[in-house]
Design a protein around this motif. Structure first.
Motif, short mmCIF file in Angstrom:
data_model
loop_
_atom_site.label_atom_id
_atom_site.label_comp_id
_atom_site.label_asym_id
_atom_site.label_seq_id
_atom_site.Cartn_x
_atom_site.Cartn_y
_atom_site.Cartn_z
N THR A 160 0.81 -1.23 0.00
CA THR A 160 0.00 0.00 0.00
C THR A 160 0.85 1.27 0.00
OG1 THR A 160 -0.13 0.24 2.42
CG2 THR A 160 -1.72 -1.26 1.37
N LEU A 161 2.18 1.14 0.13
CA LEU A 161 3.03 2.30 0.35
C LEU A 161 3.76 2.78 -0.89
CD1 LEU A 161 4.59 1.49 3.85
CD2 LEU A 161 2.46 2.66 3.29
N GLY A 162 3.63 2.09 -2.02
CA GLY A 162 4.30 2.53 -3.24
C GLY A 162 5.45 1.65 -3.63
N GLU A 163 6.05 1.96 -4.75
CA GLU A 163 7.12 1.13 -5.30
C GLU A 163 8.49 1.47 -4.73
OE1 GLU A 163 7.08 -1.57 -7.23
OE2 GLU A 163 4.89 -1.51 -7.02
N GLU A 164 8.61 2.61 -4.02
CA GLU A 164 9.86 2.97 -3.37
C GLU A 164 9.59 3.30 -1.91
OE1 GLU A 164 12.98 4.81 -6.54
OE2 GLU A 164 11.46 6.19 -5.77
N LEU A 165 10.48 2.82 -1.04
CA LEU A 165 10.35 3.09 0.38
C LEU A 165 11.69 3.54 0.92
CD1 LEU A 165 8.64 0.10 -0.19
CD2 LEU A 165 7.54 1.12 1.80
N ILE A 166 11.69 4.13 2.10
CA ILE A 166 12.94 4.62 2.68
C ILE A 166 13.22 3.90 3.98
CG2 ILE A 166 11.84 6.59 3.87
CD1 ILE A 166 14.41 8.20 3.06
N ILE A 167 14.46 3.45 4.14
CA ILE A 167 14.88 2.67 5.30
C ILE A 167 15.79 3.54 6.16
CG2 ILE A 167 15.81 0.46 6.08
CD1 ILE A 167 13.49 0.29 4.01
N LEU A 168 15.52 3.58 7.46
CA LEU A 168 16.27 4.44 8.38
C LEU A 168 16.82 3.61 9.55
CD1 LEU A 168 13.56 7.23 8.64
CD2 LEU A 168 15.59 7.29 7.17
N PRO A 169 17.88 4.08 10.18
CA PRO A 169 18.34 3.41 11.41
C PRO A 169 17.28 3.54 12.50
CG PRO A 169 20.01 4.90 10.55
CD PRO A 169 18.75 5.20 9.81
N CYS A 170 17.10 2.49 13.26
CA CYS A 170 16.16 2.51 14.40
C CYS A 170 16.76 3.39 15.50
CB CYS A 170 15.94 1.09 14.90
SG CYS A 170 15.07 1.00 16.48
N ASN A 171 16.02 4.40 15.92
CA ASN A 171 16.54 5.29 16.96
C ASN A 171 16.71 4.56 18.30
OD1 ASN A 171 13.74 5.11 17.11
ND2 ASN A 171 13.48 7.19 17.87
N CYS A 172 15.78 3.67 18.63
CA CYS A 172 15.88 2.94 19.90
C CYS A 172 17.16 2.11 19.94
CB CYS A 172 14.68 2.04 20.10
SG CYS A 172 13.08 2.87 20.12
N LYS A 173 17.41 1.35 18.87
CA LYS A 173 18.59 0.49 18.84
C LYS A 173 19.87 1.31 18.77
CE LYS A 173 16.12 -3.28 16.51
NZ LYS A 173 14.85 -2.54 16.43
N ALA A 174 19.84 2.41 18.00
CA ALA A 174 21.02 3.26 17.91
C ALA A 174 21.36 3.88 19.26
CB ALA A 174 20.80 4.35 16.86
N VAL A 185 16.63 -0.61 10.13
CA VAL A 185 15.45 -1.45 9.93
C VAL A 185 14.11 -0.71 9.99
CG1 VAL A 185 16.60 -3.53 10.78
CG2 VAL A 185 15.38 -2.06 12.41
N CYS A 186 14.11 0.61 10.16
CA CYS A 186 12.84 1.33 10.22
C CYS A 186 12.39 1.66 8.80
CB CYS A 186 12.98 2.60 11.04
SG CYS A 186 13.03 2.31 12.81
N ILE A 187 11.21 1.19 8.42
CA ILE A 187 10.73 1.30 7.05
C ILE A 187 9.61 2.34 6.99
CG2 ILE A 187 9.68 0.07 5.13
CD1 ILE A 187 10.94 -2.50 6.32
N ASN A 188 9.78 3.33 6.14
CA ASN A 188 8.81 4.41 6.01
C ASN A 188 8.36 4.56 4.57
OD1 ASN A 188 9.07 6.55 8.67
ND2 ASN A 188 10.67 5.03 8.41
N LYS A 189 7.13 4.97 4.39
CA LYS A 189 6.68 5.39 3.07
C LYS A 189 7.56 6.55 2.63
CE LYS A 189 2.63 7.36 0.70
NZ LYS A 189 2.54 6.40 -0.40
N LEU A 190 7.97 6.55 1.37
CA LEU A 190 8.80 7.63 0.86
C LEU A 190 7.95 8.89 0.69
CD1 LEU A 190 11.54 8.55 -0.11
CD2 LEU A 190 10.96 7.73 -2.40
N VAL A 191 8.16 9.84 1.58
CA VAL A 191 7.43 11.10 1.56
C VAL A 191 8.43 12.22 1.37
CG1 VAL A 191 5.95 12.66 2.88
CG2 VAL A 191 5.63 10.19 3.07
N LYS A 192 8.10 13.17 0.51
CA LYS A 192 8.97 14.30 0.24
C LYS A 192 8.33 15.57 0.80
CE LYS A 192 10.47 12.04 -4.04
NZ LYS A 192 10.61 12.15 -5.51
N GLY A 193 9.09 16.32 1.54
CA GLY A 193 8.55 17.54 2.12
C GLY A 193 9.41 17.99 3.28
N PRO A 194 9.14 19.14 3.87
CA PRO A 194 9.95 19.67 4.96
C PRO A 194 10.05 18.70 6.13
CG PRO A 194 8.42 21.33 4.16
CD PRO A 194 8.04 20.05 3.49
#
Length: 331
Positions: A160-174, A185-194
């Protein structure tokens, strides 16, 4: 400590006990900007003008780096729609430091890290515990990581999130200096904006297929899938803040919500022990004789064990819930 930094610490809302620890998280010109403007919005042009006046070359680069590191955030004037910058607080800056500046964070003593995380968890709970308790009571309120998802449900969510997604470091684990499990391992819908990771040029963009392969790999390593809307978290039982909070609040099965009861067929079990290695809550364990056992009273219903049992000895049964009532099991 320089007087400039002491004043800046007050603006950043750094607890006094962490003044010395906070110094490596900021740069001298950022402290000067904080003292000059406080938390008021200021244009990028004015910031760059001052940086040049202070003898800083590449002012635009320095501005962007402060924004990228979440020392500054963007805001917009309601009338002119012009973009401005303003200082964030220490609670917002600290996880970015741990996530994206691991070498500098690694210089901290473990005692300092432990104290920082104890404080950070308290602030987190002050802001989110009431919502977690409301969810545990059956109320529908906005919150993150409200439910565990099966592997297939995670794949369905990705669709449901699109053909591209963005992966970020987990803040808790970091922040917790996790080394035994994957951190990116944190997976987010690729959103562009401020103020998005994309706008700050952070994270790694993956295709949908690459993301699903990543989820499968980290599921095998014992990370639990949880989330909703545009974010899928891959959590653990040690560092994850929602899990820590749920332990303190006593909301097992209710927050994060478990939709499935875990069933173990001892006759089908081949004693491979994989479930004991990936279970985050020691619900699957080995007894004194080295035999695999299951304690349902310790199970949080995260479902990763069923996806990784090679012989199908672990299955799931859908739980039944009624609005406004406690979570019950369909037996």
């Amino acid at each position: 400590m320089k007087d400039t930094y002491r004043k800046a610490m007050e603006i950043w809302e750094v607890p006094e006990v962490f003044y010395e620890a906070a110094i490596p998280m900021y740069r001298d010109h950022e402290a000067e900007l904080a003292v000059r403007f406080g938390r008021d919005p200021v244009s990028g042009q004015e910031i760059c003008r001052l940086l040049r006046e202070w003898g800083k070359e590449e002012a635009e680069r320095l501005l962007f780096e402060s924004y990228q590191r979440n020392v500054l955030e963007k805001c917009q004037d309601d009338i002119s729609k012009e973009t401005f910058y303003r200082m964030t607080d220490f609670y917002s800056r600290y996880p970015y430091f741990a996530q994206y500046e691991p070498e500098a964070y690694g210089e901290f003593t473990q005692e300092t890290v432990d104290r920082l995380n104890e404080w950070d968890l308290k602030v987190y709970m002050d802001r989110t515990a009431q919502a977690a308790l409301a969810i545990a009571a059956g109320q529908d309120v906005p919150m993150h990581q409200t439910q565990y998802l099966t592997l297939q449900e995670s794949f369905d969510m990705m669709d449901t999130l699109g053909e591209e997604l963005i992966i970020l470091p987990c803040n808790c684990k970091a922040m917790g200096r996790c080394t035994e499990k994957p951190v990116n391992v944190c997976i987010n819908k690729l959103v562009k904006g401020p103020n998005t990771p994309y706008d700050r040029k952070l994270g790694t963009i993956l295709t949908l297929e690459e993301t699903k392969k990543l989820i499968r790999r980290i599921n095998k390593k014992g990370l639990m899938q949880s989330g909703e809307n545009n974010v899928l978290c891959n959590c653990d039982g040690v560092y994850c803040y929602p899990t820590k909070m749920a332990r303190i609040l006593g909301t097992r099965l209710h927050y994060p919500t478990s939709h499935y009861e875990t069933l173990w067929d001892e006759d089908l079990c081949v004693q491979c022990g994989k479930c004991t290695r990936i279970c985050n809550f020691e619900a699957f364990y080995k007894d004194e004789a080295g035999k695999v056992k299951f304690d349902p009273e310790k199970c949080w219903g995260c479902t990763i064990c069923s996806a990784n049992c090679p012989k199908g000895a672990i299955s799931l049964k859908k739980r039944v819930t009624e609005p406004g009532s406690d979570l019950t099991e369909n037996r």
